[in-house]
Scaffold this motif. Structure first.
Motif, PDB file in Angstrom:
ATOM      1  N   LEU A 149      42.262  43.813  42.370  1.00  7.90           N
ATOM      2  CA  LEU A 149      43.347  43.150  43.115  1.00  7.90           C
ATOM      3  C   LEU A 149      44.101  44.159  43.985  1.00  7.90           C
ATOM      4  O   LEU A 149      44.400  43.902  45.159  1.00  7.90           O
ATOM      5  CB  LEU A 149      44.315  42.497  42.122  1.00  7.90           C
ATOM      6  CG  LEU A 149      45.422  41.671  42.734  1.00  7.90           C
ATOM      7  CD1 LEU A 149      44.886  40.372  43.320  1.00  7.90           C
ATOM      8  CD2 LEU A 149      46.488  41.352  41.681  1.00  7.90           C
ATOM      9  N   GLU A 150      44.341  45.337  43.374  1.00 15.44           N
ATOM     10  CA  GLU A 150      45.060  46.375  44.136  1.00 15.44           C
ATOM     11  C   GLU A 150      44.241  46.824  45.359  1.00 15.44           C
ATOM     12  O   GLU A 150      44.760  47.023  46.464  1.00 15.44           O
ATOM     13  CB  GLU A 150      45.329  47.589  43.232  1.00 15.44           C
ATOM     14  CG  GLU A 150      46.531  47.345  42.315  1.00 15.44           C
ATOM     15  CD  GLU A 150      46.638  48.399  41.232  1.00 15.44           C
ATOM     16  OE1 GLU A 150      45.768  49.282  41.169  1.00 15.44           O
ATOM     17  OE2 GLU A 150      47.599  48.307  40.433  1.00 15.44           O
ATOM     18  N   GLN A 151      42.959  46.961  45.108  1.00 13.98           N
ATOM     19  CA  GLN A 151      42.070  47.394  46.195  1.00 13.98           C
ATOM     20  C   GLN A 151      42.089  46.385  47.341  1.00 13.98           C
ATOM     21  O   GLN A 151      42.194  46.745  48.522  1.00 13.98           O
ATOM     22  CB  GLN A 151      40.626  47.531  45.640  1.00 13.98           C
ATOM     23  CG  GLN A 151      39.593  48.070  46.628  1.00 13.98           C
ATOM     24  CD  GLN A 151      39.929  49.491  47.077  1.00 13.98           C
ATOM     25  OE1 GLN A 151      40.119  50.378  46.251  1.00 13.98           O
ATOM     26  NE2 GLN A 151      40.009  49.729  48.398  1.00 13.98           N
ATOM     27  N   GLU A 152      42.005  45.138  46.978  1.00 13.32           N
ATOM     28  CA  GLU A 152      41.987  44.080  47.985  1.00 13.32           C
ATOM     29  C   GLU A 152      43.291  44.068  48.777  1.00 13.32           C
ATOM     30  O   GLU A 152      43.298  43.918  49.999  1.00 13.32           O
ATOM     31  CB  GLU A 152      41.777  42.723  47.305  1.00 13.32           C
ATOM     32  CG  GLU A 152      41.294  41.668  48.272  1.00 13.32           C
ATOM     33  CD  GLU A 152      40.866  40.380  47.579  1.00 13.32           C
ATOM     34  OE1 GLU A 152      40.883  39.341  48.236  1.00 13.32           O
ATOM     35  OE2 GLU A 152      40.524  40.448  46.370  1.00 13.32           O
ATOM     36  N   SER A 153      44.427  44.237  47.968  1.00 18.18           N
ATOM     37  CA  SER A 153      45.737  44.266  48.604  1.00 18.18           C
ATOM     38  C   SER A 153      45.841  45.441  49.588  1.00 18.18           C
ATOM     39  O   SER A 153      46.340  45.314  50.708  1.00 18.18           O
ATOM     40  CB  SER A 153      46.790  44.385  47.499  1.00 18.18           C
ATOM     41  OG  SER A 153      48.008  44.740  48.036  1.00 18.18           O
ATOM     42  N   TYR A 154      45.302  46.600  49.190  1.00 23.11           N
ATOM     43  CA  TYR A 154      45.321  47.784  50.056  1.00 23.11           C
ATOM     44  C   TYR A 154      44.500  47.532  51.320  1.00 23.11           C
ATOM     45  O   TYR A 154      44.928  47.834  52.425  1.00 23.11           O
ATOM     46  CB  TYR A 154      44.781  48.986  49.256  1.00 23.11           C
ATOM     47  CG  TYR A 154      44.654  50.223  50.078  1.00 23.11           C
ATOM     48  CD1 TYR A 154      45.809  50.985  50.370  1.00 23.11           C
ATOM     49  CD2 TYR A 154      43.420  50.641  50.590  1.00 23.11           C
ATOM     50  CE1 TYR A 154      45.693  52.118  51.150  1.00 23.11           C
ATOM     51  CE2 TYR A 154      43.318  51.774  51.359  1.00 23.11           C
ATOM     52  CZ  TYR A 154      44.459  52.528  51.632  1.00 23.11           C
ATOM     53  OH  TYR A 154      44.359  53.629  52.386  1.00 23.11           O
ATOM     54  N   ASN A 155      43.327  46.944  51.101  1.00 22.63           N
ATOM     55  CA  ASN A 155      42.446  46.664  52.246  1.00 22.63           C
ATOM     56  C   ASN A 155      43.140  45.747  53.245  1.00 22.63           C
ATOM     57  O   ASN A 155      43.074  45.961  54.456  1.00 22.63           O
ATOM     58  CB  ASN A 155      41.136  45.986  51.783  1.00 22.63           C
ATOM     59  CG  ASN A 155      40.241  46.962  51.030  1.00 22.63           C
ATOM     60  OD1 ASN A 155      40.470  48.198  51.102  1.00 22.63           O
ATOM     61  ND2 ASN A 155      39.252  46.437  50.326  1.00 22.63           N
ATOM     62  N   LEU A 156      43.789  44.732  52.698  1.00 22.50           N
ATOM     63  CA  LEU A 156      44.460  43.760  53.574  1.00 22.50           C
ATOM     64  C   LEU A 156      45.577  44.416  54.380  1.00 22.50           C
ATOM     65  O   LEU A 156      45.694  44.217  55.585  1.00 22.50           O
ATOM     66  CB  LEU A 156      45.036  42.601  52.757  1.00 22.50           C
ATOM     67  CG  LEU A 156      44.023  41.531  52.354  1.00 22.50           C
ATOM     68  CD1 LEU A 156      44.669  40.549  51.370  1.00 22.50           C
ATOM     69  CD2 LEU A 156      43.524  40.773  53.568  1.00 22.50           C
TER      70      LEU A 156
END
Lengths: 150, 195
Positions: A122-129
């Protein structure tokens, strides 16, 4: 029958508050012993023996006792009068407390988040976004600065 | 004459007033009967003032407790005396002392022989006769004395019979004997003293 007559005559002879009617006087006149009895009753019961005075402290105690009983009765009556209202209010309050205590605290809207085991994804996705958002912002501001038209 | 005199409230009306929370009603009821009750108790006693006072107070305490159950059909004065008498009997049974000379198991005593025709008491004035009567009453057998004392307070024979728990004829006979005994005792006075 005889005892009834005796009873009536004796009552007549001994009850001296009311004057005798003519018929009663005539009835009694046949019994000199009863006439004498009636005279005695009138004499002796009429003698006013000086009644002793009730001590004032004693009277005060009795009156105080009666007064305290009156107050107690008044309170009790008030209690009985207002008891249904008080009982209903207590019941309502109790019911409310019970009802609200049984309610579970509200769950978060997205319940799945709590059950998420792998937070790193989830954190990774949030960072990517957020990276993608900021790089697009840069791109837009560069193109504005260079005067390019879209 | 004053035409505005209000009719006197009955005992029952005063009781109802008291039970409704008006303590002045009780005061009036007490005022109406307290001296009669005290006189009755003093008449039965042999001079122990504290015992009389105690019984008097206990009687009113019992009356106050039992007033909510008082029956309108009854006659308050008779009810009051009955309560007092029951308390007196209870006390006698408990301590068996003869502070009060009301003996429970004794039947009417035989009448005292009267000297025929002698009535020196008729020459006495009201006060002297009152004192003498007071002493003569104390010499009467207990049941006769009680009937006489109640009768003097205008309690009816029917009510006396109820108070003493005896047939009406017995109450009448006790009064008859009491009068004869009084006449005899008063007939035997010598220079203003009972022999």
């Amino acid at each position: 029958m005889k005892s009834n007559i005796d009873e009536k005559l004796l009552t007549l002879a001994l009850t001296t508050e009311q004057p005798l009617s003519e018929a009663e006087a005539e009835l009694l006149s046949g019994y000199p012993e009863l006439e004498k009895l009636r005279r005695d009753a009138a004499d002796f019961t009429a003698v006013r023996i000086e009644r002793p005075e009730v001590p004032a402290a004693l009277s005060a105690q009795v009156r105080a006792l009666a007064g305290s009983q009156t107050r107690f009765r008044r309170r009790f009556r008030a209690m009985v009068k207002y008891f249904p209202v008080a009982a209903a209010a207590m019941l309502l309050l109790g019911f409310g407390v019970f009802f609200f205590a049984r309610q579970e605290p509200p769950r978060p809207a997205d319940g799945n988040l709590l059950s998420l085991a792998d937070w790193s994804k989830l954190e990774q996705e949030s960072y990517n976004l957020s990276f993608e958002l900021s790089s697009r912002q840069f791109a837009v501001s560069d193109s504005i600065n260079s005067g390019d038209t879209l | 004459m004053n035409d505005n005199i209000l009719p006197e409230e009955s005992d029952y009306e005063l009781i109802k007033g008291y039970l409704a929370g008006d303590s002045a009603s009780f005061d009036r009821l007490y005022e109406r009967h307290h001296r009669q009750l005290y006189g009755y108790l003093c008449g039965l006693s042999t001079g122990n003032q504290s015992e009389t006072d105690d019984l008097f107070q206990l009687t009113w305490l019992r009356v106050i407790e039992q007033l909510p159950r008082y029956n309108e059909q009854g006659y308050f004065k008779a009810w009051l005396f009955k309560i007092s008498r029951n308390l007196l009997i209870d006390r006698l049974r408990r301590n068996r002392r003869r502070m009060f000379s009301l003996e429970l198991d004794r039947e009417d005593a035989p009448e005292i022989e009267a000297p025929p025709g002698r009535e020196p008491w008729r020459e006495l004035d009201e006060r002297e006769l009152g004192d003498l009567m007071d002493r003569a009453i104390k010499l009467l057998p207990p049941d006769q004395r009680e009937v006489f004392l109640l009768r003097r307070e205008n309690v009816t024979f029917k009510e006396i019979a109820e108070i003493q728990q005896c047939p009406l004829n017995t109450a009448l006979a006790r009064m008859q004997y009491a009068l004869k005994n009084l006449r005899s005792q008063l007939g035997s006075i010598d220079h203003g003293k009972l022999r």
